[in-house]
Design an enzyme around this catalytic site. Structure first.
Site, PDB file in Angstrom:
ATOM      1  N   SER A  25       0.838  -1.193   0.000  1.00  0.00           N
ATOM      2  CA  SER A  25       0.000   0.000   0.000  1.00  0.00           C
ATOM      3  C   SER A  25       0.880   1.254   0.000  1.00  0.00           C
ATOM      4  O   SER A  25       1.788   1.379  -0.814  1.00  0.00           O
ATOM      5  CB  SER A  25      -0.950  -0.048   1.206  1.00  0.00           C
ATOM      6  OG  SER A  25      -1.925   0.947   1.139  1.00  0.00           O
ATOM      7  N   ASP A  29      -8.064  -4.116  -7.387  1.00  0.00           N
ATOM      8  CA  ASP A  29      -7.676  -3.167  -6.349  1.00  0.00           C
ATOM      9  C   ASP A  29      -7.621  -1.758  -6.938  1.00  0.00           C
ATOM     10  O   ASP A  29      -7.021  -1.541  -7.999  1.00  0.00           O
ATOM     11  CB  ASP A  29      -6.317  -3.579  -5.784  1.00  0.00           C
ATOM     12  CG  ASP A  29      -5.865  -2.735  -4.603  1.00  0.00           C
ATOM     13  OD1 ASP A  29      -6.653  -1.894  -4.134  1.00  0.00           O
ATOM     14  OD2 ASP A  29      -4.723  -2.933  -4.152  1.00  0.00           O
ATOM     15  N   HIS A  36      -7.609  -5.129  -1.630  1.00  0.00           N
ATOM     16  CA  HIS A  36      -6.345  -4.464  -1.279  1.00  0.00           C
ATOM     17  C   HIS A  36      -5.607  -5.191  -0.159  1.00  0.00           C
ATOM     18  O   HIS A  36      -4.481  -4.829   0.174  1.00  0.00           O
ATOM     19  CB  HIS A  36      -6.650  -3.021  -0.863  1.00  0.00           C
ATOM     20  CG  HIS A  36      -5.434  -2.167  -0.659  1.00  0.00           C
ATOM     21  ND1 HIS A  36      -4.512  -1.938  -1.658  1.00  0.00           N
ATOM     22  CD2 HIS A  36      -4.972  -1.501   0.434  1.00  0.00           C
ATOM     23  CE1 HIS A  36      -3.552  -1.149  -1.200  1.00  0.00           C
ATOM     24  NE2 HIS A  36      -3.799  -0.878   0.069  1.00  0.00           N
TER      25      HIS A  36
END
Length: 500
Positions: free
Chosen positions: A290, A353, A409
């Site tokens: 991330s 995602d 995610h």
């Protein structure tokens, strides 16, 4: 009632390997400490590993023949580590998927996941925003001792920048700090694992966002020259997202944990370790998920641009990034500069995602080159770097349809997809026996009939313990280390001491 994976697969595929080929993995929802470290063994032992098929295609004997064909020639990470780290840009290793590369990706992904598992995000803890474990006990506390790394330094960042959904702060008035958050660590492989890997591996792991995706909205979403924050760059048109840059370079001189920027902490520790092990074969591997992926790419660029990876004998230590579900970081000039410097980046993403599609929603590497050329000076024209390995969670029979964007995610889900990926068009086959229950550790993504509760990983009693009087209280933790005493010496050698 616990459900064995071997029985679970029968219900899906009517096809499993016999007991001598396949070790059953408990699917009971207990802390899967042993399953977590199987990837390390897979990476360093011969490749005779359990495999379980997700679809009915072909006979059992043909599946075994396929397995034998893949494992006929035993390979070791020590023999091919440069290829695994991208010396040839992973050509021919992604489709079909190279088994050693898969296991190494999972291993580095677990080191990024460790940042989440160790992070104290409980707002009613006076240590909220810190790491729950000391550096010395970090991997032992997470049942990851078999990974064979030792944490040499923690990384902190100032929380006084505009990323409120990234930083966590305690609600109590008396806290460990009011200005810092723990955002990762530097670790180095021990002697035993270094021998298996074929080199001494220095790892930098960056923490991403804990659960939510709101941090994307926090991004100012405009590019600025990377040199504007005193990071060396010969080209003023090389630009990166301003929020990432500020997070990497900002500091608070009044806070003992972030009186040095994350950048200064990383550069000084990497320099120290490179000097310590300069007579050995070395690699520098940076990983993150991330927002942590963006910091991984930024720090990799910085290390090579400053020449920090060049040893006294003129050897250049290879620098690689294994990025998981990362956003775009900079413009096309940044991408081109990374290629010139030889920084190798492999980005693993879930095609569903939204984070890898941000920022640069309209102007990015997917639009026609002529249009990108016209838009390259715009402050919101971005381009991904490196090589992409795209996975699709709809290929896994374990995962359910969901409207929760955070599931696509989720890092544990991505590692699950990696374990089952063998190439485009290949059926989903779990290669290492990694426990699918890990997917629901911090999400609600597994199909309900597996009986694995969502968000099952909990901090016991929210950290409360009973004292000698039988009263419940939050215990004191060992004193948190801030920075090594020789930090100033290394800053001076790097030419950064004048900034203090």
């Amino acid at each position: 009632m616990a459900i064995s994976l071997s029985k679970t697969f029968l219900s899906i595929t009517h096809q499993v390997f016999p007991p001598e080929k396949c070790r059953p993995v408990s699917f009971s929802g207990r802390e899967p400490q042993l399953q977590r470290t199987t990837s390390m063994g897979f990476a360093t032992r011969s490749l005779r590993v359990p495999r379980v098929s997700s679809k009915t295609s072909g006979s059992l004997s043909s599946s075994i023949d396929e397995l034998d064909k893949e494992t006929r020639e035993e390979r070791r990470v020590a023999d091919v580590w440069r290829e695994i780290n991208g010396v040839d840009d992973w050509v021919g290793m992604l489709d079909p998927m190279d088994p050693l590369l898969r296991s190494e990706l999972i291993r580095y992904g677990e080191m990024a996941q460790a940042c989440y598992d160790a992070f104290d995000f409980e707002p009613f803890s006076k240590y909220c925003g810190s790491c729950r474990f000391t550096p010395r006990r970090f991997f032992d506390s997470l049942a990851m001792a078999d990974h064979g790394y030792v944490v040499s330094r923690y990384i902190f960042a100032t929380s006084n920048i505009n990323l409120p959904n990234f930083f966590k702060k305690s609600r109590w008035p008396k806290v460990w700090t009011k200005s810092a958050n723990w955002i990762g660590y530097v670790a180095v492989s021990n002697d035993e694992i270094s021998k298996r890997l074929g080199r001494r591996d220095i790892v930098v792991a960056w923490r991403g966002t804990v659960t939510r995706l709101e941090w994307i909205a926090d991004l100012m979403d405009f590019l600025k020259p990377i040199s504007s924050n005193k990071i060396p760059c010969p080209d003023s048109t090389v630009k990166v997202e301003s929020g990432f840059l500020d997070l990497y370079t900002d500091k608070d001189v009044n806070c003992r944990f972030c009186k040095f920027s994350a950048r200064e902490q990383i550069l000084t520790e990497v320099k120290r370790l490179l000097e310590t092990y300069q007579l050995e074969e070395l690699s520098l591997t940076i990983t993150g998920h991330s927002l942590g992926s963006a910091l991984a790419i930024l720090s990799a660029y910085d290390i090579v641009e400053t020449g920090l990876n060049v040893l006294q004998d003129s050897r250049a230590v290879p620098v690689s990034v294994f990025s998981f579900s990362g956003p775009r970081v900079g413009n096309v000039r940044f991408k081109e500069r990374m290629e010139v410097l030889g920084v190798k980046v492999l980005r693993v993403v879930n095609v569903h995602d939204i984070v890898p599609k941000s920022p640069g929603l309209f102007f990015n590497e997917n639009v026609p080159p002529l249009l990108m050329k016209m838009a390259e000076r715009l402050p919101w024209s971005y381009s991904h770097v490196g090589v992409e390995l795209s996975l699709d969670h709809k290929n896994s029979p374990f995962l359910k349809e969901t409207g929760d964007l955070s599931c696509a995610h989720n890092l544990e889900a991505l590692l699950h997809l990696l374990d089952g990926y063998h190439g485009k068009g290949h059926r989903f086959v779990l290669a290492s026996g990694r426990d699918p229950a890990l997917v629901n550790k911090a999400s609600d993504f597994l199909k309900d009939h597996y009986l694995v509760p969502p968000y099952w990983r909990q901090y016991e009693n929210k950290g409360m313990v009973r004292n000698e009087d039988g009263r419940w209280m939050q215990p004191e933790r060992p004193k948190l280390d801030d920075h090594p005493e020789d930090t100033h010496r290394y800053l001076k050698q790097l030419g950064l001491a004048s900034h203090h």
